[in-house]
Design an enzyme around this catalytic site. Structure first.
Site, short mmCIF file in Angstrom:
data_model
loop_
_atom_site.label_atom_id
_atom_site.label_comp_id
_atom_site.label_asym_id
_atom_site.label_seq_id
_atom_site.Cartn_x
_atom_site.Cartn_y
_atom_site.Cartn_z
N GLY A 130 0.87 -1.22 -0.14
CA GLY A 130 0.02 -0.07 0.01
C GLY A 130 0.79 1.38 0.04
O GLY A 130 2.12 1.07 -0.29
N ASN A 131 0.12 2.42 0.30
CA ASN A 131 1.00 3.72 0.25
C ASN A 131 0.44 4.55 1.51
O ASN A 131 -0.56 4.11 1.96
CB ASN A 131 0.85 4.40 -1.01
#
Ligand code: CTP
Length: 404
Positions: A205-206
């Protein structure tokens, strides 16, 4: 919306007056100048010092205080919006009749600002034919109503009559005050960050919170747009009054955006899309014992959604991309932005610098440059993400007006 509004908050006498404190607080925190007019009855439910401390202005009640200032006329004329929360059945009846027997009634009559009412009363009172007729009359005159909601009332009873939540009242007040320069315009905003699964419990993810995209959706909604928010794992609740489409992975976001953009006038790609996804998603949880000391994940490129969207553009559509870069040098940053604007085929590129401490996160302020299709700097904004959202929409309007 980002400009500082003069807001008159009328508080009338009902139990829900305690929630008016939160309405005032949220308006003040959003940077607006708030003047409370409380009726005598309201002050039996909530104290004047509370409202004064929270609004940071004197609370007015009496028509005969400082008569020389002709207060009701001044407050009414300078207000950008008047919001009454809670609005009791009695207040609604008085407003419908145009009575001006107290400071609040006189101020409303002296004002040409939009009026927003947040009713709160028992279900029987709300459904009484007298109230129904008064509400219909006020609506006809252009008064906006927010709520009431259905839910638990003061006692053991439940039903329609519960005052709306403060955040919804604030949104309605700001929407009523703002320019409606995007009325009827269909705006699609992607927000958040995609997650690419590794196995059933893990993902890549980020750090995008989705806040900037949410603020863009809110700002567009408040300016009258019909907004679709394509949301990838927002850390914050989605705003009311927008169509919400959930998308978890880059592939899902791509499908949702292609569908939504086909019907849109303005497409804002604020989501942080993972550039790579895992080539093979393990159908079962990857176990250390079976895996040993090392785990190699093969990643494959995700499609460039924005480039794909702009390649299929219809005439008149406006596309906005975002670029978050860590480049410290100002000129090099703009050069990166220019190349990206061209590569993505956007009309506007919102460029900001990110780092470990900048840009991401729910509350952090943002500083952005707005580049046009040719990569020239067309604007710059710094401040809250809601302020930035307003400036981005201003730039969108400039592009739209040029292509008319
Ligand atoms: N974007 C997209 N699809 C991708 C990656 C990015 O639509 N697969 C969009 C983002 O939503 C954003 C813009 O493209 O509006 C720029 O994103 P950014 O990550 O800065 O660009 P990249 O193309 O990924 O370039 P870089 O090599 O700098 O990561």
């Amino acid at each position: 919306m980002s400009e500082r509004l003069a807001v008159v908050v009328g508080v009338t006498g009902g139990i829900a007056a305690y929630k008016a404190v939160s309405v005032v607080r949220e308006l003040v925190l959003a940077g607006h100048d708030v003047h409370v007019i409380a009726t005598e009855q309201a002050l039996r439910f909530v104290g004047r010092p509370t409202l004064e401390a929270i609004s940071r202005n004197p609370v007015r009640t009496d028509l005969f205080e400082d008569v020389a200032e002709v207060r009701h006329v001044r407050m009414g004329q300078t207000a950008d919006v008047v919001v009454i929360a809670p609005a009791t059945a009695n207040t609604i009846a008085k407003l419908a009749a145009g009575l001006a027997d107290d400071l609040l009634g006189s101020t409303v009559l002296a004002s040409r600002a939009p009026l927003v009412l947040a009713p709160a009363m028992h279900t029987e009172m709300w459904q009484h034919p007298a109230t129904v007729a008064n509400v219909a009359l006020l609506r006809e005159r252009g008064v906006a109503f927010v709520g009431p909601e259905s839910g638990r009332l003061t006692g053991e009873d439940a039903g329609p009559g519960r005052m709306s939540e403060p955040a919804d009242i604030v949104a309605a007040a700001i929407a009523a005050a703002g320019p409606r320069d995007l009325a009827g315009v269909r705006v699609v905003v992607s927000a958040g960050g995609t997650r690419e699964p590794i196995d059933p419990v893990r993902y890549i993810g980020n750090r995008s919170s989705g806040r900037q995209g949410i603020e863009l959706a809110v700002a567009a909604r408040d300016r009258g747009a019909e907004v679709t928010l394509v949301a990838a794992h927002l850390e914050l609740p989605a705003p009311s009054g927008v169509r919400l489409v959930a998308a978890g992975t880059a592939e899902e976001l791509r499908a949702a955006m292609l569908a939504a953009a086909a019907e849109a006038d303005v497409v804002v790609m604020a989501a942080a899309v993972a550039d790579y996804r895992t080539r093979d998603v393990s159908p079962t949880k990857i176990k250390k014992d079976a895996q040993g000391d090392r785990l190699d994940l093969a990643l494959v490129r995700n499609p460039d959604i924005l480039a794909e969207l702009t390649a299929a553009r219809r005439p008149g559509q406006v596309y906005i991309g975002f670029a978050a870069e860590t480049e410290p040098d100002g000129e090099a940053l703009v050069a990166l932005g220019r190349a990206k604007a061209a590569r993505k085929g956007v009309d506007l590129l919102v460029l900001n610098r990110v780092g470990w401490d900048e840009g991401f996160g729910a509350e952090s302020p943002n500083r952005v440059l707005v580049l046009d299709a040719a990569g020239s700097v067309r604007g710059e904004a710094s401040g809250s993400k809601s302020h930035v959202a307003g400036r981005v929409l201003d730039a969108v309007q400039t592009v739209r007006n040029r292509s008319k």
